[in-house]
Enzyme design. Structure first.
Site, PDB file in Angstrom:
ATOM      1  N   HIS A  25      44.323  41.619  40.018  1.00  0.00           N
ATOM      2  CA  HIS A  25      46.010  41.042  39.779  1.00  0.00           C
ATOM      3  C   HIS A  25      46.996  41.849  39.694  1.00  0.00           C
ATOM      4  O   HIS A  25      47.950  41.983  38.885  1.00  0.00           O
ATOM      5  CB  HIS A  25      46.040  39.843  38.301  1.00  0.00           C
ATOM      6  N   HIS A  36      37.073  37.772  24.898  1.00  0.00           N
ATOM      7  CA  HIS A  36      37.889  37.868  25.690  1.00  0.00           C
ATOM      8  C   HIS A  36      37.264  36.599  26.619  1.00  0.00           C
ATOM      9  O   HIS A  36      35.723  37.222  27.378  1.00  0.00           O
ATOM     10  CB  HIS A  36      38.366  39.544  26.366  1.00  0.00           C
ATOM     11  N   GLU A  53      38.779  36.420  29.842  1.00  0.00           N
ATOM     12  CA  GLU A  53      39.330  36.378  31.057  1.00  0.00           C
ATOM     13  C   GLU A  53      37.637  37.221  31.854  1.00  0.00           C
ATOM     14  O   GLU A  53      36.809  37.273  31.077  1.00  0.00           O
ATOM     15  CB  GLU A  53      40.207  37.554  31.249  1.00  0.00           C
ATOM     16  N   ASP A  80      36.277  39.175  33.658  1.00  0.00           N
ATOM     17  CA  ASP A  80      35.599  39.918  33.942  1.00  0.00           C
ATOM     18  C   ASP A  80      35.529  40.441  32.609  1.00  0.00           C
ATOM     19  O   ASP A  80      34.334  40.971  33.086  1.00  0.00           O
ATOM     20  CB  ASP A  80      36.828  41.289  34.192  1.00  0.00           C
ATOM     21  N   HIS A 101      44.029  40.628  24.828  1.00  0.00           N
ATOM     22  CA  HIS A 101      45.211  40.768  26.706  1.00  0.00           C
ATOM     23  C   HIS A 101      45.177  38.573  27.110  1.00  0.00           C
ATOM     24  O   HIS A 101      46.610  38.898  27.636  1.00  0.00           O
ATOM     25  CB  HIS A 101      44.190  40.931  27.504  1.00  0.00           C
ATOM     26  N   ASP A 119      39.725  44.606  26.016  1.00  0.00           N
ATOM     27  CA  ASP A 119      40.930  45.115  26.693  1.00  0.00           C
ATOM     28  C   ASP A 119      41.062  46.299  26.117  1.00  0.00           C
ATOM     29  O   ASP A 119      41.702  46.793  27.211  1.00  0.00           O
ATOM     30  CB  ASP A 119      41.518  44.322  27.322  1.00  0.00           C
ATOM     31  N   TYR A 146      47.049  51.772  32.609  1.00  0.00           N
ATOM     32  CA  TYR A 146      46.593  51.164  32.480  1.00  0.00           C
ATOM     33  C   TYR A 146      47.017  50.315  31.096  1.00  0.00           C
ATOM     34  O   TYR A 146      47.187  48.980  31.550  1.00  0.00           O
ATOM     35  CB  TYR A 146      45.218  51.007  31.763  1.00  0.00           C
ATOM     36  N   HIS A 183      36.569  48.515  28.821  1.00  0.00           N
ATOM     37  CA  HIS A 183      36.849  49.256  30.271  1.00  0.00           C
ATOM     38  C   HIS A 183      36.801  50.253  29.641  1.00  0.00           C
ATOM     39  O   HIS A 183      37.069  50.632  28.690  1.00  0.00           O
ATOM     40  CB  HIS A 183      37.843  48.331  30.670  1.00  0.00           C
TER      41      HIS A 183
HETATM   42 FE1  FEO Z   1      42.152  40.896  30.448  1.00  0.00          FE
HETATM   43 FE2  FEO Z   1      39.633  43.177  31.056  1.00  0.00          FE
HETATM   44  O1  FEO Z   1      40.735  41.270  30.433  1.00  0.00           O
END
Ligand code: FEO
Length: 404
Positions: free
Chosen positions: A28, A82, A84, A86, A148, A167, A195, A228
Protein backbone atom coordinates in the site's frame (compact mmCIF):
# COMPACT_ATOMS: atom_id res chain seq x y z
CA UNK A 1 3.70 -29.06 -3.38
CA UNK A 2 3.82 -31.93 -0.94
CA UNK A 3 7.27 -32.48 0.64
CA UNK A 4 8.84 -29.45 -1.05
CA UNK A 5 8.86 -27.01 1.84
CA UNK A 6 9.90 -27.61 5.45
CA UNK A 7 8.83 -26.14 8.75
CA UNK A 8 11.52 -24.54 10.89
CA UNK A 9 11.60 -25.24 14.61
CA UNK A 10 11.39 -22.03 16.65
CA UNK A 11 11.07 -23.38 20.21
CA UNK A 12 10.35 -26.76 21.82
CA UNK A 13 6.68 -26.60 20.82
CA UNK A 14 6.50 -24.07 17.97
CA UNK A 15 7.35 -24.29 14.27
CA UNK A 16 7.49 -21.57 11.64
CA UNK A 17 5.24 -22.64 8.75
CA UNK A 18 4.99 -19.36 6.80
CA UNK A 19 5.94 -18.33 3.28
CA UNK A 20 8.67 -16.24 1.68
CA UNK A 21 7.63 -13.64 -0.89
CA UNK A 22 10.82 -12.77 -2.78
CA UNK A 23 9.16 -10.56 -5.36
CA UNK A 24 6.69 -8.24 -3.61
CA UNK A 25 7.71 -4.62 -4.11
CA UNK A 26 4.68 -2.65 -2.88
CA UNK A 27 2.71 -2.65 0.38
CA UNK A 28 0.00 0.00 0.00
CA UNK A 29 2.47 2.63 -1.20
CA UNK A 30 5.48 1.44 0.82
CA UNK A 31 8.12 0.06 -1.51
CA UNK A 32 9.66 -3.20 -0.32
CA UNK A 33 12.82 -3.72 -2.38
CA UNK A 34 13.83 -6.78 -0.38
CA UNK A 35 10.51 -8.68 -0.47
CA UNK A 36 8.83 -10.01 2.66
CA UNK A 37 7.71 -13.08 4.54
CA UNK A 38 4.24 -13.98 5.81
CA UNK A 39 4.84 -15.86 9.02
CA UNK A 40 2.45 -18.50 10.32
CA UNK A 41 3.25 -20.69 13.32
CA UNK A 42 2.24 -24.14 14.40
CA UNK A 43 1.92 -24.81 18.13
CA UNK A 44 2.41 -28.55 18.67
CA UNK A 45 0.31 -28.78 21.84
CA UNK A 46 -2.14 -31.57 22.74
CA UNK A 47 -4.57 -29.42 20.78
CA UNK A 48 -2.52 -28.45 17.73
CA UNK A 49 -3.00 -24.79 16.86
CA UNK A 50 -2.13 -22.68 13.82
CA UNK A 51 -1.34 -19.02 14.54
CA UNK A 52 -2.21 -16.83 11.54
CA UNK A 53 -2.10 -17.89 7.91
CA UNK A 54 -0.50 -16.34 4.83
CA UNK A 55 -1.35 -14.26 1.77
CA UNK A 56 -3.69 -16.17 -0.58
CA UNK A 57 -1.19 -17.23 -3.31
CA UNK A 58 1.09 -18.76 -0.65
CA UNK A 59 -1.46 -21.17 0.85
CA UNK A 60 0.14 -24.29 -0.67
CA UNK A 61 3.60 -23.30 0.54
CA UNK A 62 2.23 -22.97 4.09
CA UNK A 63 0.36 -26.28 3.91
CA UNK A 64 3.50 -27.99 2.60
CA UNK A 65 5.50 -26.67 5.56
CA UNK A 66 2.75 -27.81 7.96
CA UNK A 67 2.77 -31.29 6.39
CA UNK A 68 6.48 -31.61 7.16
CA UNK A 69 5.48 -31.66 10.85
CA UNK A 70 1.92 -32.95 11.02
CA UNK A 71 -1.08 -33.87 8.92
CA UNK A 72 -2.97 -30.52 8.60
CA UNK A 73 -6.26 -32.27 9.44
CA UNK A 74 -4.90 -32.74 13.00
CA UNK A 75 -4.99 -28.96 13.59
CA UNK A 76 -7.73 -28.28 16.12
CA UNK A 77 -7.63 -24.50 16.38
CA UNK A 78 -6.69 -21.56 14.17
CA UNK A 79 -6.00 -18.15 15.71
CA UNK A 80 -6.22 -15.03 13.55
CA UNK A 81 -4.14 -12.38 15.29
CA UNK A 82 -4.59 -9.88 12.46
CA UNK A 83 -7.13 -9.90 9.66
CA UNK A 84 -5.23 -7.90 7.04
CA UNK A 85 -5.12 -10.04 3.90
CA UNK A 86 -1.39 -10.74 4.01
CA UNK A 87 -2.24 -12.92 7.04
CA UNK A 88 -5.78 -13.99 6.29
CA UNK A 89 -5.99 -14.10 2.49
CA UNK A 90 -6.13 -17.90 2.45
CA UNK A 91 -7.91 -18.31 5.83
CA UNK A 92 -11.28 -19.16 4.34
CA UNK A 93 -9.82 -21.85 2.06
CA UNK A 94 -7.63 -23.19 4.87
CA UNK A 95 -10.66 -23.53 7.17
CA UNK A 96 -12.46 -25.48 4.45
CA UNK A 97 -9.43 -27.71 3.94
CA UNK A 98 -8.38 -28.31 7.57
CA UNK A 99 -11.84 -28.17 9.14
CA UNK A 100 -10.58 -27.06 12.56
CA UNK A 101 -12.85 -27.38 15.56
CA UNK A 102 -12.66 -23.65 16.22
CA UNK A 103 -11.23 -20.45 14.78
CA UNK A 104 -10.54 -17.52 17.10
CA UNK A 105 -10.02 -13.80 16.54
CA UNK A 106 -10.50 -10.63 18.57
CA UNK A 107 -14.03 -9.20 18.76
CA UNK A 108 -13.18 -6.66 16.06
CA UNK A 109 -11.31 -9.36 14.13
CA UNK A 110 -14.46 -11.49 13.89
CA UNK A 111 -16.36 -8.58 12.32
CA UNK A 112 -13.48 -7.60 10.03
CA UNK A 113 -12.99 -11.14 8.72
CA UNK A 114 -16.71 -11.31 7.89
CA UNK A 115 -16.53 -7.97 6.07
CA UNK A 116 -13.47 -9.10 4.13
CA UNK A 117 -14.52 -12.60 3.10
CA UNK A 118 -18.33 -12.74 3.35
CA UNK A 119 -18.18 -16.45 4.11
CA UNK A 120 -20.21 -18.58 6.53
CA UNK A 121 -17.41 -19.76 8.81
CA UNK A 122 -18.04 -19.33 12.48
CA UNK A 123 -15.26 -17.44 14.20
CA UNK A 124 -15.20 -17.24 17.98
CA UNK A 125 -14.34 -13.88 19.55
CA UNK A 126 -11.75 -13.73 22.34
CA UNK A 127 -11.36 -10.85 24.74
CA UNK A 128 -8.30 -9.06 26.04
CA UNK A 129 -6.72 -11.24 28.74
CA UNK A 130 -8.76 -14.35 27.87
CA UNK A 131 -6.95 -17.68 27.83
CA UNK A 132 -7.37 -20.81 25.72
CA UNK A 133 -6.28 -24.20 27.00
CA UNK A 134 -4.51 -26.41 24.47
CA UNK A 135 -4.41 -29.32 26.91
CA UNK A 136 -0.78 -29.34 28.05
CA UNK A 137 -0.25 -25.61 27.49
CA UNK A 138 -2.22 -22.39 27.33
CA UNK A 139 -2.51 -19.33 25.11
CA UNK A 140 -3.30 -15.84 26.41
CA UNK A 141 -4.72 -13.12 24.16
CA UNK A 142 -3.91 -9.42 24.39
CA UNK A 143 -5.74 -6.84 22.29
CA UNK A 144 -3.37 -4.42 20.53
CA UNK A 145 -5.86 -2.24 18.68
CA UNK A 146 -4.26 -0.16 15.90
CA UNK A 147 -1.05 -2.15 15.83
CA UNK A 148 -1.70 -2.45 12.98
CA UNK A 149 -5.50 -2.49 12.49
CA UNK A 150 -8.35 -2.18 15.02
CA UNK A 151 -8.63 -6.00 15.10
CA UNK A 152 -4.99 -6.70 15.95
CA UNK A 153 -4.01 -8.80 18.95
CA UNK A 154 -0.98 -10.57 20.39
CA UNK A 155 -1.07 -14.20 21.49
CA UNK A 156 1.25 -15.41 24.26
CA UNK A 157 2.41 -18.98 24.80
CA UNK A 158 3.61 -19.09 28.42
CA UNK A 159 5.09 -22.58 28.16
CA UNK A 160 7.72 -21.41 25.61
CA UNK A 161 7.76 -17.77 26.83
CA UNK A 162 6.88 -16.80 23.28
CA UNK A 163 4.88 -13.79 22.08
CA UNK A 164 3.19 -13.99 18.67
CA UNK A 165 3.21 -10.29 17.84
CA UNK A 166 1.64 -10.20 14.33
CA UNK A 167 2.78 -6.97 12.55
CA UNK A 168 4.66 -5.53 15.55
CA UNK A 169 8.44 -6.10 15.60
CA UNK A 170 8.26 -7.21 11.96
CA UNK A 171 10.07 -6.13 8.83
CA UNK A 172 9.66 -6.63 5.10
CA UNK A 173 12.70 -8.77 4.40
CA UNK A 174 12.65 -11.97 2.37
CA UNK A 175 15.37 -14.30 3.58
CA UNK A 176 16.06 -17.94 4.23
CA UNK A 177 17.43 -16.97 7.63
CA UNK A 178 14.52 -17.33 10.05
CA UNK A 179 16.12 -15.76 13.11
CA UNK A 180 17.25 -12.20 13.69
CA UNK A 181 20.56 -13.39 15.15
CA UNK A 182 21.45 -14.83 11.73
CA UNK A 183 21.14 -11.42 10.04
CA UNK A 184 23.56 -8.45 10.45
CA UNK A 185 22.38 -5.94 13.06
CA UNK A 186 22.75 -3.06 10.56
CA UNK A 187 20.28 -4.81 8.20
CA UNK A 188 17.84 -5.47 11.05
CA UNK A 189 17.98 -1.86 12.21
CA UNK A 190 17.52 -0.42 8.71
CA UNK A 191 14.72 -2.80 7.69
CA UNK A 192 13.05 -2.58 11.11
CA UNK A 193 13.12 1.23 11.09
CA UNK A 194 11.88 1.43 7.48
CA UNK A 195 8.98 -0.89 8.37
CA UNK A 196 8.22 1.05 11.56
CA UNK A 197 8.27 4.39 9.72
CA UNK A 198 6.08 3.20 6.84
CA UNK A 199 3.59 1.05 8.79
CA UNK A 200 3.59 1.57 12.55
CA UNK A 201 4.54 5.25 12.99
CA UNK A 202 0.99 6.73 13.13
CA UNK A 203 0.22 4.44 16.05
CA UNK A 204 3.28 5.34 18.12
CA UNK A 205 1.27 6.43 21.19
CA UNK A 206 -0.42 2.99 21.15
CA UNK A 207 2.98 1.30 20.78
CA UNK A 208 4.22 3.00 23.96
CA UNK A 209 1.05 2.03 25.87
CA UNK A 210 1.28 -1.56 24.59
CA UNK A 211 4.92 -1.89 25.62
CA UNK A 212 3.93 -0.70 29.11
CA UNK A 213 0.98 -3.13 29.13
CA UNK A 214 3.22 -6.07 28.17
CA UNK A 215 5.77 -5.07 30.84
CA UNK A 216 3.02 -4.74 33.49
CA UNK A 217 1.47 -8.10 32.53
CA UNK A 218 4.41 -10.00 34.00
CA UNK A 219 4.68 -12.10 30.83
CA UNK A 220 8.17 -13.57 30.58
CA UNK A 221 9.19 -13.21 26.96
CA UNK A 222 12.16 -15.11 25.56
CA UNK A 223 11.04 -15.15 21.92
CA UNK A 224 9.07 -12.67 19.79
CA UNK A 225 7.54 -14.21 16.68
CA UNK A 226 6.18 -11.52 14.34
CA UNK A 227 4.15 -12.00 11.15
CA UNK A 228 6.90 -10.56 8.88
CA UNK A 229 10.65 -11.03 8.80
CA UNK A 230 12.85 -12.86 11.29
CA UNK A 231 11.99 -14.29 14.71
CA UNK A 232 13.66 -12.60 17.71
CA UNK A 233 15.13 -15.24 20.04
CA UNK A 234 18.28 -13.53 21.40
CA UNK A 235 18.57 -10.15 23.11
CA UNK A 236 14.93 -9.21 22.49
CA UNK A 237 15.53 -6.06 24.58
CA UNK A 238 17.42 -4.66 21.56
CA UNK A 239 14.32 -4.51 19.31
CA UNK A 240 12.05 -3.47 22.20
CA UNK A 241 14.37 -0.53 22.98
CA UNK A 242 14.37 0.47 19.31
CA UNK A 243 10.55 0.43 19.34
CA UNK A 244 10.58 2.68 22.40
CA UNK A 245 12.98 5.06 20.66
CA UNK A 246 11.06 5.13 17.36
CA UNK A 247 7.71 5.54 19.12
CA UNK A 248 8.86 8.37 21.39
CA UNK A 249 10.15 10.44 18.40
CA UNK A 250 12.37 12.70 20.47
CA UNK A 251 13.82 15.47 18.30
CA UNK A 252 17.43 14.84 17.25
CA UNK A 253 19.99 17.11 15.59
CA UNK A 254 19.08 15.81 12.15
CA UNK A 255 17.26 17.66 9.38
CA UNK A 256 15.61 16.25 6.28
CA UNK A 257 15.39 18.59 3.31
CA UNK A 258 12.90 17.26 0.76
CA UNK A 259 12.31 19.02 -2.54
CA UNK A 260 11.40 18.61 -6.18
CA UNK A 261 12.78 20.83 -8.88
CA UNK A 262 11.83 21.90 -12.40
CA UNK A 263 14.75 24.01 -13.70
CA UNK A 264 17.13 23.61 -10.71
CA UNK A 265 16.19 26.85 -8.90
CA UNK A 266 14.52 25.08 -5.96
CA UNK A 267 17.42 22.64 -5.99
CA UNK A 268 19.92 25.49 -5.54
CA UNK A 269 17.90 26.78 -2.59
CA UNK A 270 17.84 23.31 -1.04
CA UNK A 271 21.61 23.11 -1.40
CA UNK A 272 22.18 26.45 0.40
CA UNK A 273 19.82 25.52 3.26
CA UNK A 274 21.43 22.10 3.68
CA UNK A 275 24.96 23.53 3.65
CA UNK A 276 24.11 25.95 6.48
CA UNK A 277 22.54 23.15 8.55
CA UNK A 278 25.62 20.99 8.11
CA UNK A 279 27.99 23.88 8.89
CA UNK A 280 26.10 24.37 12.17
CA UNK A 281 26.65 20.74 13.15
CA UNK A 282 23.30 19.25 12.13
CA UNK A 283 23.17 15.92 10.32
CA UNK A 284 21.43 16.52 6.98
CA UNK A 285 19.64 14.32 4.48
CA UNK A 286 18.95 16.10 1.22
CA UNK A 287 16.36 14.19 -0.79
CA UNK A 288 15.21 15.08 -4.29
CA UNK A 289 11.75 13.73 -5.02
CA UNK A 290 12.76 13.62 -8.67
CA UNK A 291 14.83 10.57 -7.65
CA UNK A 292 13.64 9.35 -4.22
CA UNK A 293 10.77 7.05 -3.19
CA UNK A 294 8.39 8.28 -0.49
CA UNK A 295 9.23 5.22 1.68
CA UNK A 296 12.84 6.39 1.97
CA UNK A 297 11.72 9.89 2.99
CA UNK A 298 9.66 8.71 5.98
CA UNK A 299 12.53 6.42 7.00
CA UNK A 300 14.80 9.49 7.15
CA UNK A 301 12.13 11.62 8.87
CA UNK A 302 11.64 8.99 11.62
CA UNK A 303 14.68 10.08 13.64
CA UNK A 304 14.90 13.69 12.40
CA UNK A 305 14.03 16.85 14.32
CA UNK A 306 13.40 19.08 11.28
CA UNK A 307 11.55 18.71 8.00
CA UNK A 308 12.20 21.41 5.41
CA UNK A 309 10.30 21.17 2.14
CA UNK A 310 10.65 22.85 -1.24
CA UNK A 311 8.81 22.99 -4.54
CA UNK A 312 8.52 25.31 -7.49
CA UNK A 313 5.05 26.48 -8.46
CA UNK A 314 3.38 24.48 -11.22
CA UNK A 315 -0.10 25.58 -12.37
CA UNK A 316 -0.73 27.48 -9.10
CA UNK A 317 0.24 24.42 -7.08
CA UNK A 318 3.20 22.30 -6.02
CA UNK A 319 4.93 19.69 -8.16
CA UNK A 320 3.06 16.35 -8.12
CA UNK A 321 6.09 14.53 -6.64
CA UNK A 322 5.87 16.84 -3.62
CA UNK A 323 2.08 16.42 -3.37
CA UNK A 324 2.66 12.65 -3.26
CA UNK A 325 5.24 12.70 -0.49
CA UNK A 326 3.45 15.37 1.58
CA UNK A 327 0.21 13.34 1.51
CA UNK A 328 2.12 10.21 2.51
CA UNK A 329 4.01 11.97 5.34
CA UNK A 330 0.83 13.58 6.69
CA UNK A 331 -0.87 10.18 6.98
CA UNK A 332 2.07 8.71 8.87
CA UNK A 333 1.91 11.49 11.49
CA UNK A 334 5.57 12.16 12.29
CA UNK A 335 5.72 14.14 15.55
CA UNK A 336 7.91 16.72 17.28
CA UNK A 337 9.36 18.32 14.13
CA UNK A 338 10.21 21.90 13.25
CA UNK A 339 10.36 23.03 9.64
CA UNK A 340 10.03 25.59 6.87
CA UNK A 341 9.13 25.85 3.19
CA UNK A 342 10.92 27.25 0.15
CA UNK A 343 10.67 27.26 -3.63
CA UNK A 344 10.89 29.16 -6.89
CA UNK A 345 8.17 30.41 -9.22
CA UNK A 346 7.69 32.02 -12.61
CA UNK A 347 4.70 34.32 -12.08
CA UNK A 348 2.01 33.34 -9.55
CA UNK A 349 4.13 31.66 -6.81
CA UNK A 350 1.65 29.70 -4.64
CA UNK A 351 3.84 26.65 -3.95
CA UNK A 352 5.53 27.89 -0.78
CA UNK A 353 2.22 28.99 0.74
CA UNK A 354 0.76 25.52 0.00
CA UNK A 355 3.77 23.73 1.48
CA UNK A 356 3.71 25.83 4.63
CA UNK A 357 0.00 25.08 5.09
CA UNK A 358 0.71 21.36 4.66
CA UNK A 359 3.48 21.47 7.25
CA UNK A 360 1.11 23.18 9.70
CA UNK A 361 -1.54 20.51 9.06
CA UNK A 362 1.14 17.95 9.97
CA UNK A 363 1.76 19.89 13.20
CA UNK A 364 5.29 20.77 12.10
CA UNK A 365 6.25 23.96 13.93
CA UNK A 366 7.38 26.61 11.45
CA UNK A 367 10.82 27.71 12.65
CA UNK A 368 11.86 30.13 9.89
CA UNK A 369 10.12 32.43 7.44
CA UNK A 370 9.38 30.72 4.12
CA UNK A 371 11.36 31.81 1.07
CA UNK A 372 9.84 32.12 -2.41
CA UNK A 373 12.03 33.35 -5.27
CA UNK A 374 10.97 34.51 -8.71
CA UNK A 375 12.76 32.47 -11.37
CA UNK A 376 16.44 31.81 -10.56
CA UNK A 377 17.86 32.58 -7.09
CA UNK A 378 20.74 35.09 -7.11
CA UNK A 379 23.46 35.29 -4.45
CA UNK A 380 21.26 37.41 -2.15
CA UNK A 381 18.49 34.81 -2.19
CA UNK A 382 20.94 31.97 -1.64
CA UNK A 383 22.35 33.90 1.36
CA UNK A 384 18.77 34.16 2.68
CA UNK A 385 18.41 30.38 2.25
CA UNK A 386 21.69 29.96 4.11
CA UNK A 387 20.29 32.12 6.92
CA UNK A 388 17.15 29.95 7.01
CA UNK A 389 19.33 26.86 7.46
CA UNK A 390 21.28 28.57 10.24
CA UNK A 391 18.12 29.62 12.09
CA UNK A 392 16.62 26.13 11.90
CA UNK A 393 19.91 24.57 13.01
CA UNK A 394 20.06 26.85 16.08
CA UNK A 395 16.51 25.93 17.13
CA UNK A 396 17.05 22.25 16.39
CA UNK A 397 20.26 21.99 18.41
CA UNK A 398 18.48 23.64 21.36
CA UNK A 399 15.58 21.15 21.21
CA UNK A 400 17.78 18.11 20.62
CA UNK A 401 19.86 19.00 23.70
CA UNK A 402 16.75 19.35 25.87
CA UNK A 403 15.31 16.05 24.57
CA UNK A 404 18.46 13.98 25.09
FE1 FEO B 1 -1.18 -5.23 8.83
FE2 FEO B 1 1.12 -7.57 7.80
O1 FEO B 1 -0.55 -6.73 7.90
Amino acid sequence: MKDVYSAIKVTDNVYWVGAIDWTIRDFHGYTTPHGSTYNAYLVMADDITLIDTVKAPFKDEMLSRIRSVVDPSKIKYIISNHSEMDHSGCLSEVIDFIKPEKVFASTVGVKTLKELFHDTHEITPVKDGETLSLGNMELTFMETRMIHWPDSMFTYLAKDELLFSQDAFGMHLASLERFADEIPASTLEYEGATYYANIVLPYSPVVLKTLDKVAASGMKIKVIAPDHGPVWRKDIGWIIDLYKKWASQKPTAKAVVVYATMWHSTEKMAGAISEALAQAGVKVKLLSMNETHRSEVIYEVLDAGALIVGSPTLNNNILPQMADVMTYLKGLKPANKIGAAFGSYGWSGESVKHLEAMLKEMKVEIAAESIAVKNVPDDDVLRKCHEMGKAIAAELLKRATVAN
